[in-house]
Design an enzyme around this catalytic site. Structure first.
Site, PDB file in Angstrom:
ATOM      1  N   ASP A  58      61.964  42.639  78.257  1.00 44.73           N
ATOM      2  CA  ASP A  58      63.381  42.846  78.542  1.00 44.73           C
ATOM      3  C   ASP A  58      63.640  44.348  78.700  1.00 44.73           C
ATOM      4  O   ASP A  58      63.270  45.137  77.824  1.00 44.73           O
ATOM      5  CB  ASP A  58      64.220  42.279  77.393  1.00 44.73           C
ATOM      6  CG  ASP A  58      65.704  42.375  77.669  1.00 44.73           C
ATOM      7  OD1 ASP A  58      66.254  43.491  77.518  1.00 44.73           O
ATOM      8  OD2 ASP A  58      66.311  41.353  78.022  1.00 44.73           O
TER       9      ASP A  58
ATOM     10  N   CYS B 132      82.824  24.044  42.899  1.00 43.72           N
ATOM     11  CA  CYS B 132      83.320  25.277  43.496  1.00 43.72           C
ATOM     12  C   CYS B 132      82.213  25.984  44.258  1.00 43.72           C
ATOM     13  O   CYS B 132      81.034  25.650  44.146  1.00 43.72           O
ATOM     14  CB  CYS B 132      83.824  26.239  42.410  1.00 43.72           C
ATOM     15  SG  CYS B 132      85.072  25.558  41.303  1.00 43.72           S
TER      16      CYS B 132
END
Length: 475
Positions: free
Chosen positions: A436, A33
């Site tokens: 940037d 699981c």
């Protein structure tokens, strides 16, 4: 992997943040699981822990039908480490073992088959064949639950060599037959399409993610809005069109493929595009401790760093300047002139992005050259030639540091452009682009400098996303 006692503590708490990081197998039931499975807590002595679903399968366990552990997002650990195991997993998810075998996988990574197997067993508990087999089983389940294709076609589309191998693997992994799996489906189906659900670790800030893609969409190749994104995909066996939409607890993925064998490659590339294997809580835990950036991070939970579906295309876009209107106009001209046309236009899309072999030899007409200038086209051609010649490797197997050095050797590629390519084409979580304009403005608004970014490692890519987000919000 956590120590077993720590992993059991996670299991006790049902902490979904660890889904995909490790898997829990229960000796008394024979199933494995995800850590967040809502089933009754097993006794400590009956539990075994594995670093991958393939390792649990190799140990003789089958997938839980309740929590479907094979559908969990990939481990975010590989996003940071980007080591040979992470690169191998990206190639396996892309279907490379099905196309080229383990020998092809090892060659791409620069290892012998024996060395590669030893490394993967050490890190993931299973060798490349077992990892690929688990991937094929997941592909087959998806096709069984979402299409009306005959089981034989699904077997080969999922990557199996024979029908018997297909049946035996599904019985081993899921404890049932293809017919029984098909009978339990509840998915909505449309002719000619696959309807999938892409899981992620919440939260997900989808509006900014789709908005980012929409602002850079190239006409004819892409179409996007604040809640959806559609584009043409160039895949190993043919073309495809994908439409992605953010739903309440998953991202819906509608695929139209020329060849169903491209399903794993298409899904893996869409996951990388939307950064769905990341864990935003890991990022927030680290960046949130910063006294200045912390409040900004808290204001935008679930922020992702957009990747790309094709590293070579992303490199060309960065060199062409996709951030500017002129750059996008140039890219649109290249797509219309040199892109592969779709058999039929679909939803406003007409062409796939040009192949690097075509761009390397392209003699752009004046109408295309006028969009950006001969110097930009020369840089694009030089980049394409480097990739075609094998002087620059940007595929899923690429080593980020080596690729960074190779990029800087390409004429016209500066450090800022190379960083942008590492950021989106290679999924590097620790890129910072101080030149940037959006980043500079974000820093200025907060009274920070580029030097402050050092304390945000190894998540500087996400710090940039938060700086840009704060800029747009005006905070």
């Amino acid at each position: 992997m956590l120590a077993d006692d720590d992993a059991y503590s996670v299991l006790r708490s049902r902490d979904g943040r660890f889904d995909g990081r490790f898997f829990v197998a229960v000796v008394t039931t024979g199933v494995y699981c995800r850590p967040s499975c809502p089933a009754a807590l097993p006794k400590r002595e009956n539990v075994r822990f594995y670093p991958s679903s393939a390792a649990a399968l190799e140990a003789g366990f089958r997938a839980c039908k309740r929590c479907r552990p094979d559908s969990t997002p990939g481990s975010p650990e590989w996003n940071v480490r980007a080591d040979v195991a992470g690169r191998a997993m990206r190639l396996i998810a892309d279907g490379l073992v099905d196309r080229e075998g383990v020998a092809g996988l090892a060659a791409r990574l620069g290892y012998s088959e024996r060395q590669l197997r030893r490394q993967l067993v050490a890190d993931l508990g299973a060798g490349p064949q077992a990892l690929a087999r688990a991937q094929r089983a997941a592909n087959a389940r998806t096709l069984l639950e979402t299409t009306d294709l005959p089981a034989g076609e699904i077997a080969f589309a999922a990557g199996f060599a024979t029908i018997r191998q297909f049946n035996d693997t599904l019985h081993k992994v899921y404890g049932t037959t293809p017919t029984a799996m098909r009978g339990t489906r509840h998915a909505r189906r449309s002719p000619g399409t696959l309807q999938l659900r892409l899981g992620y670790r919440p939260p997900l800030e989808a509006t900014g993610l789709f908005g980012f893609l929409a602002a850079r969409a190239v006409p004819g190749l892409e179409k996007a809005g604040d809640d959806h994104y559609r584009r043409v995909l160039t895949l190993p066996h043919g073309l495809g069109v994908v439409t992605l939409r953010a739903e309440r607890a998953y991202v819906s993925c509608e695929l139209r493929l020329e060849d169903l064998k491209d399903l794993p490659a298409a899904v893996g590339r869409c996951r990388r595009l939307l950064d769905l294997d990341a864990d935003p809580r890991d990022v927030a835990d680290h960046l949130g401790r910063d006294p200045v950036l912390g409040p900004v991070v808290a204001a935008s939970p679930g922020l992702r760093v957009p990747g790309h579906v094709d590293a070579a295309e992303m490199a060309v876009r960065a060199v062409a300047g996709e951030e500017s209107a002129a750059g996008r106009a140039l890219l649109a001209g290249l797509v219309q002139r040199y892109g592969t046309p779709l058999p039929e236009p679909f939803g406003g899309l007409t062409h796939a992005f040009p192949r690097m072999e075509v761009l390397a030899e392209a003699d752009a007409p004046a109408s295309v050259a006028a969009l950006a200038g001969a110097d930009v086209l020369a840089r694009v051609a030089a980049l394409a030639r480097a990739m075609v010649a094998g002087e620059l490797a940007l595929g899923p197997e690429a080593d980020r540091d080596r690729a960074g050095r190779e990029l800087l050797a390409v004429p016209g590629v500066d450090a800022e452009t190379a960083g942008r390519i590492r950021l989106r084409a290679l999924g590097d979580p620790d890129v910072f682009l101080p030149m940037d304009p959006a980043v500079r403005e974000g820093l200025s608004r907060l009274g920070l400098t580029a030097e402050d970014a050092r304390r945000w490692r190894p998540w500087r890519s996400y710090a940039m996303a938060h700086l840009t987000s704060a800029r747009h919000r005006g905070t």
